[in-house]
Design an enzyme around this catalytic site. Structure first.
Site, PDB file in Angstrom:
ATOM      1  N   LYS A  66     -14.166  -4.405  54.208  1.00  0.00           N
ATOM      2  CA  LYS A  66     -15.336  -3.934  53.461  1.00  0.00           C
ATOM      3  C   LYS A  66     -15.095  -2.493  52.993  1.00  0.00           C
ATOM      4  CE  LYS A  66     -20.254  -3.176  53.867  1.00  0.00           C
ATOM      5  NZ  LYS A  66     -21.382  -2.990  54.757  1.00  0.00           N
ATOM      6  N   ASN A 120     -22.273 -13.905  38.006  1.00  0.00           N
ATOM      7  CA  ASN A 120     -23.095 -13.947  36.789  1.00  0.00           C
ATOM      8  C   ASN A 120     -24.382 -14.720  37.065  1.00  0.00           C
ATOM      9  OD1 ASN A 120     -22.679 -16.845  36.088  1.00  0.00           O
ATOM     10  ND2 ASN A 120     -20.547 -16.164  35.976  1.00  0.00           N
ATOM     11  N   ASP A 170     -14.577 -13.824  33.095  1.00  0.00           N
ATOM     12  CA  ASP A 170     -13.420 -13.516  32.249  1.00  0.00           C
ATOM     13  C   ASP A 170     -12.432 -12.600  32.970  1.00  0.00           C
ATOM     14  OD1 ASP A 170     -14.245 -15.059  30.115  1.00  0.00           O
ATOM     15  OD2 ASP A 170     -15.577 -13.490  29.359  1.00  0.00           O
TER      16      ASP A 170
HETATM   17  O1  C5P Z   1     -14.654 -17.614  25.635  1.00  0.00           O
HETATM   18  P1  C5P Z   1     -15.889 -17.921  26.391  1.00  0.00           P
HETATM   19  O2  C5P Z   1     -15.838 -17.529  27.825  1.00  0.00           O
HETATM   20  O3  C5P Z   1     -17.144 -17.445  25.766  1.00  0.00           O
HETATM   21  O4  C5P Z   1     -15.941 -19.531  26.307  1.00  0.00           O
HETATM   22  C1  C5P Z   1     -16.890 -20.264  26.981  1.00  0.00           C
HETATM   23  C2  C5P Z   1     -16.346 -21.620  27.306  1.00  0.00           C
HETATM   24  O5  C5P Z   1     -15.037 -21.499  27.869  1.00  0.00           O
HETATM   25  C3  C5P Z   1     -17.175 -22.311  28.343  1.00  0.00           C
HETATM   26  O6  C5P Z   1     -17.122 -23.702  28.109  1.00  0.00           O
HETATM   27  C4  C5P Z   1     -16.503 -21.913  29.645  1.00  0.00           C
HETATM   28  O7  C5P Z   1     -16.758 -22.862  30.668  1.00  0.00           O
HETATM   29  C5  C5P Z   1     -15.056 -21.848  29.253  1.00  0.00           C
HETATM   30  N1  C5P Z   1     -14.264 -20.820  29.953  1.00  0.00           N
HETATM   31  C6  C5P Z   1     -13.145 -21.182  30.660  1.00  0.00           C
HETATM   32  N2  C5P Z   1     -12.380 -20.237  31.302  1.00  0.00           N
HETATM   33  C7  C5P Z   1     -12.708 -18.950  31.221  1.00  0.00           C
HETATM   34  C8  C5P Z   1     -13.839 -18.557  30.504  1.00  0.00           C
HETATM   35  C9  C5P Z   1     -14.606 -19.513  29.881  1.00  0.00           C
HETATM   36  O8  C5P Z   1     -12.825 -22.364  30.723  1.00  0.00           O
HETATM   37  N3  C5P Z   1     -11.969 -18.061  31.854  1.00  0.00           N
END
Ligand code: C5P
Length: 399
Positions: free
Chosen positions: A289, A209, A279
């Site tokens: 590869k 990202n 996510d």
């Molecule tokens: O649910 P979302 O990803 O938008 O939430 C963002 C917050 O959750 C941020 O503080 C991010 O660091 C944390 N986060 C996390 N683990 C994930 C995704 C996001 O701790 N898998």
């Protein structure tokens, strides 16, 4: 306030060295444990014996002589000090300190030390105003060294101007103030996550990202400035980690970040999750590869654990701060996350707004609290926003 504090005074070769005898005497009378180190030139102005009588401690001058009984003197002296005061500081000393030159006991001790440094320059006005000296002062200030500005007045060389060592009583007042204002987060441990995780597709490619790591690195810096011990767990980042971290742990994937965060969670007082955690990850990353073949390549993704949500369920007394980087319905989504992840507050921003979000050095954010309070900030540098966040962590932790 300075009772039992260990103060190491470094005296360099300026005529104002005589005034520092009174500084040492006043600090000693206030209950401080005072040790003195001198450059050879300083001993031309004041005898080491004078300082020995005043402080009741041996005075250190030479790297390999009188200090030999104090095991590895420069390291031991650096360890001893709660504060190092250099007074008077000559232009020559400022130049050496700015460039890390260590050619005598005093400058070697400074280099071997991570203790707070207070420097009181004193010299002829032209020497002080010379851009070489001013540049050296800038370098030292940027490193967090406190400079006690010289006073304006008559100078030993017969001229008048800026360059006088402030009066001993003023120097002692600055030392007192230093100990009075012990940083608010001293003794607290804060875990900060930053940057973006990357999820492997094969040994060459990944899903990532746009996070630059700037926001989180500024938060880590700001927490350290407030005296906290900071562990920084960082994914991919475009910036260098700040100096002075308790630990800097580099990770790649969300799973690695989760492992590291959980490892430290029990021992910290606060977690600030500013990392952009992926996510989803690739279900079966290829060991080799992937070669170009079909027109369409399908990757199967599986959900990553939500680290912050997990911390929310494990939370005891820790303060938990999350981030919500959104492109729409910012407050609504942020509020939902605040509750679902059991956070103390959440920092929400619209990553599509100009001057906010990924890659830039500014941000436009709102802080949302459990009781529904929303604080909205105008565009500011990430460093300033980091300070606002840490001020709120201080309030939550210390009240
Ligand atoms: O649910 P979302 O990803 O938008 O939430 C963002 C917050 O959750 C941020 O503080 C991010 O660091 C944390 N986060 C996390 N683990 C994930 C995704 C996001 O701790 N898998």
């Amino acid at each position: 306030m300075i009772d039992k504090k260990n103060i190491l005074i470094g005296v360099t070769g300026g005529i104002a060295a005589y005034k520092v005898v009174e500084v040492a005497s006043r600090l000693k009378k206030s209950g401080a444990n005072v040790r003195v180190m001198m450059t050879l030139a300083a001993t031309e102005f004041v005898s080491p014996r004078t300082f020995e009588e005043i402080t009741g401690n041996a005075v250190f001058v030479e790297m390999f002589g009188d200090a030999a009984h104090f095991h590895v003197a420069h390291v031991a002296l650096a360890d001893f000090a709660d504060l190092i005061l250099i007074a008077p500081a000559t232009a020559n000393f400022l130049a050496k300190a700015a460039h890390g030159i260590a050619d005598d006991l005093l400058t070697t001790t400074i280099l071997a030390s991570d203790k707070p440094l207070l420097i009181a320059p004193s010299m002829n006005t032209k020497m002080f105003m010379n851009s070489a000296t001013q540049d050296n002062l800038k370098v030292l200030k940027a490193r967090g060294v406190k400079i006690l500005e010289p006073a304006v007045g008559e100078l030993a060389c017969g001229t008048s101007g800026k360059g006088r060592l402030p009066e001993p009583v003023e120097i002692c007042a600055v030392v007192e103030k230093f100990f009075a204002s012990e940083p608010i987060l001293s003794g607290k441990r804060i875990l900060v996550t930053a940057g973006g995780t990357i999820e492997a597709i094969d040994p060459v490619r990944y899903i990532g990202n746009r996070s630059s790591g700037r926001m989180g690195y500024e938060i880590a810096k700001s927490a350290m400035n407030s005296g906290a011990e900071v562990v920084l767990v960082s994914g991919k980042s475009e910036v260098e980690p700040p100096d002075g971290l308790k630990a800097f742990i580099k990770v790649e994937s969300a799973l690695q970040m989760r492992d590291e965060v959980l490892k430290h969670f029990e021992t910290v007082d606060c977690v600030i999750m500013s990392a952009a955690v992926a996510d989803y990850r690739v279900k079966n990353p290829s060991a080799q590869k992937i070669k170009k073949s079909d027109e369409i390549l399908t990757l199967e993704l599986v959900k990553n654990p939500d680290i912050l949500r997990e911390l929310g369920t494990l939370k005891k007394s820790q303060v938990l701060v999350g981030f919500a980087a959104e492109t729409q319905n910012i407050l609504e989504y942020a509020n939902k996350k605040l509750a679902e992840k059991n956070l103390d507050f959440i920092v929400a921003n619209d990553v599509t707004a100009e001057g906010a979000g990924f890659g830039v050095s500014t941000n436009i954010a709102s802080i949302i609290w459990r009781n529904g309070t929303v604080e909205s900030f105008s565009k500011m540098s990430k460093a300033d926003l980091a300070e606002k966040i840490i001020e709120r962590v201080e309030k939550t932790l210390c009240h």
